[in-house]
Design a protein around this motif. Structure first.
Motif, PDB file in Angstrom:
ATOM      1  N   ALA A  53       0.852  -1.204   0.000  1.00  0.00           N
ATOM      2  CA  ALA A  53       0.000   0.000   0.000  1.00  0.00           C
ATOM      3  C   ALA A  53       0.881   1.245   0.000  1.00  0.00           C
ATOM      4  CB  ALA A  53      -0.918  -0.002   1.218  1.00  0.00           C
ATOM      5  N   PRO A  54       1.722   1.395  -1.044  1.00  0.00           N
ATOM      6  CA  PRO A  54       2.706   2.483  -1.039  1.00  0.00           C
ATOM      7  C   PRO A  54       2.080   3.872  -1.022  1.00  0.00           C
ATOM      8  CG  PRO A  54       2.600   1.441  -3.207  1.00  0.00           C
ATOM      9  CD  PRO A  54       1.813   0.579  -2.274  1.00  0.00           C
ATOM     10  N   ARG A  55       1.031   4.083  -1.784  1.00  0.00           N
ATOM     11  CA  ARG A  55       0.433   5.422  -1.846  1.00  0.00           C
ATOM     12  C   ARG A  55      -0.194   5.805  -0.512  1.00  0.00           C
ATOM     13  NH1 ARG A  55      -3.979   7.658  -6.314  1.00  0.00           N
ATOM     14  NH2 ARG A  55      -4.241   9.720  -5.380  1.00  0.00           N
ATOM     15  N   GLN A  56      -0.942   4.889   0.068  1.00  0.00           N
ATOM     16  CA  GLN A  56      -1.599   5.179   1.343  1.00  0.00           C
ATOM     17  C   GLN A  56      -0.568   5.416   2.443  1.00  0.00           C
ATOM     18  OE1 GLN A  56      -2.268   2.771  -0.799  1.00  0.00           O
ATOM     19  NE2 GLN A  56      -4.430   2.126  -0.760  1.00  0.00           N
ATOM     20  N   ALA A  57       0.511   4.630   2.423  1.00  0.00           N
ATOM     21  CA  ALA A  57       1.553   4.799   3.441  1.00  0.00           C
ATOM     22  C   ALA A  57       2.250   6.141   3.280  1.00  0.00           C
ATOM     23  CB  ALA A  57       2.558   3.657   3.346  1.00  0.00           C
ATOM     24  N   ARG A  58       2.578   6.522   2.041  1.00  0.00           N
ATOM     25  CA  ARG A  58       3.294   7.773   1.815  1.00  0.00           C
ATOM     26  C   ARG A  58       2.460   8.990   2.202  1.00  0.00           C
ATOM     27  NH1 ARG A  58       5.883   5.121  -2.699  1.00  0.00           N
ATOM     28  NH2 ARG A  58       4.217   5.739  -4.111  1.00  0.00           N
ATOM     29  N   GLU A  59       1.131   8.867   2.112  1.00  0.00           N
ATOM     30  CA  GLU A  59       0.274   9.989   2.511  1.00  0.00           C
ATOM     31  C   GLU A  59       0.373  10.281   3.997  1.00  0.00           C
ATOM     32  OE1 GLU A  59      -3.644   9.011   1.206  1.00  0.00           O
ATOM     33  OE2 GLU A  59      -3.296   9.686  -0.867  1.00  0.00           O
ATOM     34  N   LYS A  60       0.887   9.328   4.773  1.00  0.00           N
ATOM     35  CA  LYS A  60       1.029   9.502   6.221  1.00  0.00           C
ATOM     36  C   LYS A  60       2.395  10.051   6.614  1.00  0.00           C
ATOM     37  CE  LYS A  60      -2.989   7.592   7.171  1.00  0.00           C
ATOM     38  NZ  LYS A  60      -4.098   8.364   7.791  1.00  0.00           N
ATOM     39  N   ILE A  61       3.282  10.232   5.609  1.00  0.00           N
ATOM     40  CA  ILE A  61       4.675  10.600   5.892  1.00  0.00           C
ATOM     41  C   ILE A  61       4.981  12.012   5.423  1.00  0.00           C
ATOM     42  CG2 ILE A  61       7.093  10.009   5.517  1.00  0.00           C
ATOM     43  CD1 ILE A  61       6.243   7.178   4.844  1.00  0.00           C
ATOM     44  N   GLY A  62       5.704  12.768   6.261  1.00  0.00           N
ATOM     45  CA  GLY A  62       6.326  14.014   5.850  1.00  0.00           C
ATOM     46  C   GLY A  62       7.829  13.862   6.023  1.00  0.00           C
ATOM     47  N   ALA A  63       8.613  14.448   5.133  1.00  0.00           N
ATOM     48  CA  ALA A  63      10.057  14.232   5.184  1.00  0.00           C
ATOM     49  C   ALA A  63      10.823  15.526   4.951  1.00  0.00           C
ATOM     50  CB  ALA A  63      10.479  13.192   4.138  1.00  0.00           C
ATOM     51  N   VAL A  64      11.940  15.647   5.659  1.00  0.00           N
ATOM     52  CA  VAL A  64      12.920  16.705   5.407  1.00  0.00           C
ATOM     53  C   VAL A  64      14.229  16.004   5.079  1.00  0.00           C
ATOM     54  CG1 VAL A  64      14.206  18.656   6.341  1.00  0.00           C
ATOM     55  CG2 VAL A  64      11.800  18.334   6.975  1.00  0.00           C
ATOM     56  N   LEU A  65      14.613  16.066   3.794  1.00  0.00           N
ATOM     57  CA  LEU A  65      15.856  15.450   3.349  1.00  0.00           C
ATOM     58  C   LEU A  65      16.983  16.471   3.388  1.00  0.00           C
ATOM     59  CD1 LEU A  65      14.444  13.366   0.360  1.00  0.00           C
ATOM     60  CD2 LEU A  65      14.735  12.683   2.754  1.00  0.00           C
ATOM     61  N   GLN A  66      18.196  16.026   3.102  1.00  0.00           N
ATOM     62  CA  GLN A  66      19.347  16.923   3.227  1.00  0.00           C
ATOM     63  C   GLN A  66      19.328  18.037   2.195  1.00  0.00           C
ATOM     64  OE1 GLN A  66      23.158  14.976   3.707  1.00  0.00           O
ATOM     65  NE2 GLN A  66      22.265  13.325   4.900  1.00  0.00           N
ATOM     66  N   ALA A  67      18.669  17.827   1.067  1.00  0.00           N
ATOM     67  CA  ALA A  67      18.542  18.858   0.038  1.00  0.00           C
ATOM     68  C   ALA A  67      17.070  19.067  -0.270  1.00  0.00           C
ATOM     69  CB  ALA A  67      19.296  18.455  -1.228  1.00  0.00           C
ATOM     70  N   THR A  68      16.583  20.322  -0.139  1.00  0.00           N
ATOM     71  CA  THR A  68      15.173  20.603  -0.390  1.00  0.00           C
ATOM     72  C   THR A  68      14.888  20.750  -1.882  1.00  0.00           C
ATOM     73  OG1 THR A  68      15.022  21.722   1.745  1.00  0.00           O
ATOM     74  CG2 THR A  68      13.260  22.152   0.184  1.00  0.00           C
ATOM     75  N   GLY A  69      15.765  21.422  -2.629  1.00  0.00           N
ATOM     76  CA  GLY A  69      15.648  21.483  -4.081  1.00  0.00           C
ATOM     77  C   GLY A  69      14.558  22.376  -4.617  1.00  0.00           C
ATOM     78  N   LEU A  70      14.256  23.482  -3.919  1.00  0.00           N
ATOM     79  CA  LEU A  70      13.258  24.424  -4.420  1.00  0.00           C
ATOM     80  C   LEU A  70      13.888  25.404  -5.402  1.00  0.00           C
ATOM     81  CD1 LEU A  70      11.333  25.267  -1.125  1.00  0.00           C
ATOM     82  CD2 LEU A  70      10.563  23.798  -2.992  1.00  0.00           C
ATOM     83  N   GLN A  71      13.065  25.934  -6.318  1.00  0.00           N
ATOM     84  CA  GLN A  71      13.538  26.958  -7.247  1.00  0.00           C
ATOM     85  C   GLN A  71      13.900  28.233  -6.491  1.00  0.00           C
ATOM     86  OE1 GLN A  71      10.149  27.254  -9.851  1.00  0.00           O
ATOM     87  NE2 GLN A  71      10.931  25.705 -11.254  1.00  0.00           N
TER      88      GLN A  71
END
Length: 235
Positions: free
Chosen positions: A71-89
């Motif tokens: 259930a990858p989609r349902q599981a990912r909807e429960k997760i928030g993440a801060v990775l080492q690189a945000t990568g915003l414009q």
């Protein structure tokens, strides 16, 4: 409290390197769990496996009781993440970034609520490249919260920040568990782990070599947490 993150016997090899080897742990609701170890120990690979960015060779990951493989989609909807690189414009504003991320979730938290919560109201319409390091990290936390997640994965979120800004970001991280969320924090900062984490797992050469509350690891050895980690990871 129930486990919102359950990792069992997780293993993954990058070519000839065993990045993680039989890693198992659980993180309960309302808990900050630290994953400690030197660079290359396997912390980021573990987080990427939980997020689904890396497919482990074996093992299981459950988020809020859901298997991330079935259930990858349902599981990912429960997760928030801060990775080492945000990568915003460079020219995107915090308000625009939050509204963009909100489009991916069925019931997102309003951008104004997050701007206020993370102290970004006055910078809501400023270009990303004009924000300070601390403001960028607070925005990264706000973006992780857009989908109102039950689970937060934070990969060394205070690395490279000056002491005052680091403390500010740590205060925000500390507040995350008060409403029953589970926080998995990857760090090699011993002071950060002692201040924030209810429990920690020490990982070295891809394997977990010790687990416990920071004060328990210190009490058992009679040394500082930093000395404990150095001894355990040198084996």
């Amino acid at each position: 409290m129930p486990a919102l993150i359950a990792v069992g016997n997780l293993s993954h090899r990058h070519g000839a390197v065993q990045a993680i080897d039989d890693v198992s742990f659980e993180v309960a609701a309302g808990e900050i769990f630290g994953l400690l170890g030197p660079n290359g120990a396997g912390k980021t690979t573990t987080l990427e496996s939980i997020l689904g960015l890396t497919r482990p060779d074996q093992g299981r990951v459950e988020i809020c009781g859901m298997d991330v493989r079935t259930a990858p989609r349902q599981a990912r909807e429960k997760i928030g993440a801060v990775l080492q690189a945000t990568g915003l414009q460079d020219k995107i504003t915090p308000r625009e970034a939050l509204n963009l991320f909100a489009a991916f979730y069925p019931t997102p938290i309003a951008s104004m609520v997050l701007l206020e919560r993370f102290g970004l109201t006055q910078k809501a319409d400023a270009a990303y490249d004009t924000l300070s390091g601390g403001q960028k990290q607070r925005l990264a936390l706000a973006l992780a919260f857009v989908g109102d997640p039950q689970v937060l994965l934070l990969d060394e979120p205070t690395t490279g920040l000056d002491p005052q800004i680091r403390r500010e970001v740590q205060d925000h991280i500390s507040s995350l568990k008060t409403d029953g969320r589970a926080v998995l924090l990857s760090t090699h900062d011993m002071d950060e782990a002692t201040r924030l984490c209810d429990r920690v797992a020490v990982i070295a050469h891809g394997r977990i070599v010790a687990t416990g509350a920071p004060h328990e690891l210190i009490a058992d050895s009679g040394a500082s947490l930093e000395d404990v980690i150095l001894r355990l990871t040198a084996r």
